[in-house]
Design a protein around this motif. Sequence first.
Motif, PDB file in Angstrom:
ATOM      1  N   GLU A   9       0.836  -1.209   0.000  1.00 50.22           N
ATOM      2  CA  GLU A   9       0.000   0.000   0.000  1.00 50.22           C
ATOM      3  C   GLU A   9       0.867   1.255   0.000  1.00 50.22           C
ATOM      4  O   GLU A   9       0.603   2.212  -0.743  1.00 50.22           O
ATOM      5  CB  GLU A   9      -0.909   0.003   1.234  1.00 50.22           C
ATOM      6  N   ALA A  64       1.412   4.622  -2.701  1.00 42.15           N
ATOM      7  CA  ALA A  64       1.380   6.019  -2.263  1.00 42.15           C
ATOM      8  C   ALA A  64       2.704   6.713  -2.568  1.00 42.15           C
ATOM      9  O   ALA A  64       2.739   7.884  -2.984  1.00 42.15           O
ATOM     10  CB  ALA A  64       1.069   6.083  -0.767  1.00 42.15           C
ATOM     11  N   ASP A  81       3.305   9.966  -4.918  1.00 46.12           N
ATOM     12  CA  ASP A  81       3.935  11.149  -4.331  1.00 46.12           C
ATOM     13  C   ASP A  81       5.152  11.572  -5.143  1.00 46.12           C
ATOM     14  O   ASP A  81       5.360  12.766  -5.406  1.00 46.12           O
ATOM     15  CB  ASP A  81       4.329  10.847  -2.884  1.00 46.12           C
TER      16      ASP A  81
END
Length: 678
Positions: A315, A319, A323
Motif C-alpha cells: 500500500e 502512495a 507522491d
Amino acid sequence: MTNPAVADLIARSNRLGADPKNTNYAGGNTSAKGTETDPVTGEPVVLMWVKGSGGDLGTLTESGLAALRLDRMHSLVNVYPGIDREDEMVAAFDYCLHGKGGAAPSIDTAMHGLVDAPHVDHLHPDSGIAIATAVDGEELTKKIFGDKVVWVPWRRPGFQLGLDIAEIKAQNPQAVGTILGGHGITAWGDTSDECERNSLWMIEQAQAYIDEHGAADPFGAVRSGYEALPEAERRAKAAALAATIRGIASHDAPMVGHFTDVDVVTDFLAGEKAPALAELGTSCPDHFLRTKVKPLILDLPADASVEDSIARLKELHEAYRADYAAYYERYATEDSPAMRGADPLIVLVPGVGMFSYGKNKQTARVAGEFYVNAINVMRGAEALSTYAPIDESEKFRIEYWALEEAKLQRLPKPKSHQGRIALVTGAASGIGKAIATRLAAEGACVVIADLDLEKAQAAAAELGGTDVAVGVAANVADEAAVQRAIDEALLAFGGLDLVVNNAGLSLSKPLLETTEKDWDLQHDVMAKGSFLVSKAAAKALIEQQLGGDIIYISSKNSVFAGPNNIAYSATKADQAHQVRLLAVELGEHGVRVNGINPDGVVRGSGIFAGGWGANRAKTYGIDEAELGQYYANRTILKREVVPENVADAVYVLTGPELSRTTGLHIPVDSGVAQAFVR
C-alpha cells in the motif's frame, strides 16, 4: 616523475577519504596548485590538480585527477555569462585542461580554481552537514568556529558558488574555511598539511560541540514496540520481507539490494521523530542523488506480522509512487530529463533495519551508507536545533540537472547479467564453480552454495569482494538448510533471480551392487535436493514478480541407458522431468525453467575426482587418465567437454537471447547420438 604537489594531494585525499567521519564514499573533492614546465614553451606554468568527476578520495590515484592551467581557469571569470547560464562553464573547463588523459573535471572545479589558496578540500562530514542543515546554521557556525569559519548560504554547486567562496576568502583573511548551507564544508591552506589540519579541525570542532551541547534524545522518546527486535528475530523477518521489498524497489527497473540492521538505523526508527524526519528527506546533494529525496518507511511496529507488513508495504509503495510522480510534475520543465523511476531506493522497517537498492551491489551498499550519513546529520542537527534540509525544489534541480543526466548517460553499457542475483549449488568446485565464475563475469551477483562452507567462501573470494559473491553452506538434502541458504542469499543481495541446481554426486555400480543407501544418497542430493532448492527459490521469485530462471544441470544419462549406473541415471531422469513440470507450473510467473545435459566432463569435475572416474574407466576397460579423451572420441564432434562449456550454456539460457525459451534441455556433450533429446 610525479609532481610533489600531486603526491601530497593524493596522500592527503587518501587519508581523508579513508575515514567515513570525514566524507562519504565518492563524496567531496580535493585540489592542489603547483608549477610544471610547459612542454611546448619550456616555460613554467601554474597548474591545478583536482579530483575528477565520479572519483573516490579514499582510493584516488593520479589518473583520477584533472589537471588544468590556472591562468585559463581565472580567465573564465571574464566570460562567465551569469548564474542563469552557469552550466555552460563546465564545458569551458575542457579548454583549460593541461595535457592528455586524466579525469573529467567535476562541477566543483570552479570552487577549487577560483579560491586563492594552494590547497583546497571540499568534504561532506556528518558533523559539518549537521551544522549546515540546522535551521539556525549561520548562528551555530559563529558560536562553534568564531570568525575562522564563514557561513555560505545554500547555492547549487557550480561556477557562482566558486565565485562566492573566493570572495568570502578574500574578505576574511583570518578564515580557514566555510560551512556551505545544506551541503558540507570547504577548507584551505598554504600547504597540504595545513589544509588537512584545517579540514579535520572543522570536522572535530563541530562534532565536539554537538557532543557537548546536543540533546540526549535528538530523535525524541523511544516509541514502544518500535525498538529493534532480537538479532535472530529481526534477521529472520528481514529475510521474509526481502523479496517483497526488492519487488517494490524494482517496479520500474531491476535493482540489487543491501540490508543493514546497524544500531544507527534501528535507533533512528525507534524514535518518535523518525517518520517526520524521514519525510523531510536528505539534504546534501551526494545523499539524495543516491537515496532519492526521501525513503519509504513502514508505519507498523516491530512485532507486526510478516503478512501484515507485506500488505502495508505494498500500500505504501503505491502512495510513494504517486507522491514521487507529483514531485516530478511540480518542478519538471520542458527540458527536464524524463522521470527515472518512482520507486524508493531506501526502505526502512522499524525493529528490523534498512534495505537499500541500486543497479549493482556496490551502488546499493553505498546508498545505504549514504542514508546512515543522513541519519547522523539529522541526529546532529536535531540535537542542537531543528533539522532543515534544502527545499525540495532545489533537490529537483540537482536530481534532474542536465549535467547530472549527462553523467548518467556516460556510464558504460551494463553487462548482460548486471542486476541479476544467482544462487549456484555445489559451486565450490567443478562445473558449479565454472558457472558461478561465468555469471559473475557477466555482471551477476553470485551466491556460492556448497556443503563445505570454507570452500564456498574461498571460491567466492576468488571472484572478488562481497559486492560480487558470497559463500554459504547448503546441504541441499535438508529442507531447513536449504531455506537458510536462500535466506542468506536474500539478505546478501536483496533477492534472487537465477538458480542453478548443480549439486551432485555419483556412485558407479551395477544393479546388484547398488545398495538402498546408495540409491537414497543420490536421490536425496539430486532429485530431492533440486526439488527443495527450486521450491524455496520459487517462493522468492514469485513474490518479487520479476520473473527469473531455474536451471537444472542434469546429464546425458537422463535419456541414455548406460551400464552400471542405475541410481545416478534414474535421479538424473527425475531432474530432467522436474524441468518440464516446473516450466509449466512457473511459467505464469515469468519464471523460465531449463536443463543442461552434460557428458564426459572429466577435468575439474568434483564427481570424477570422487572416484566416479576410476569406476567409469574400469567399466570401459581403460586407464583413468585416458577417460576424458575416451569420452571425446565417442562423440560426433570428437571434442572434450570441460566445465566452462557447461557454464557457457547457462549463460546463454539465462541471458536476453533466449528470453522466450522454457522447458528446454540443451546437450553439452560434443554430440552423443543416443542421447539426442529430440
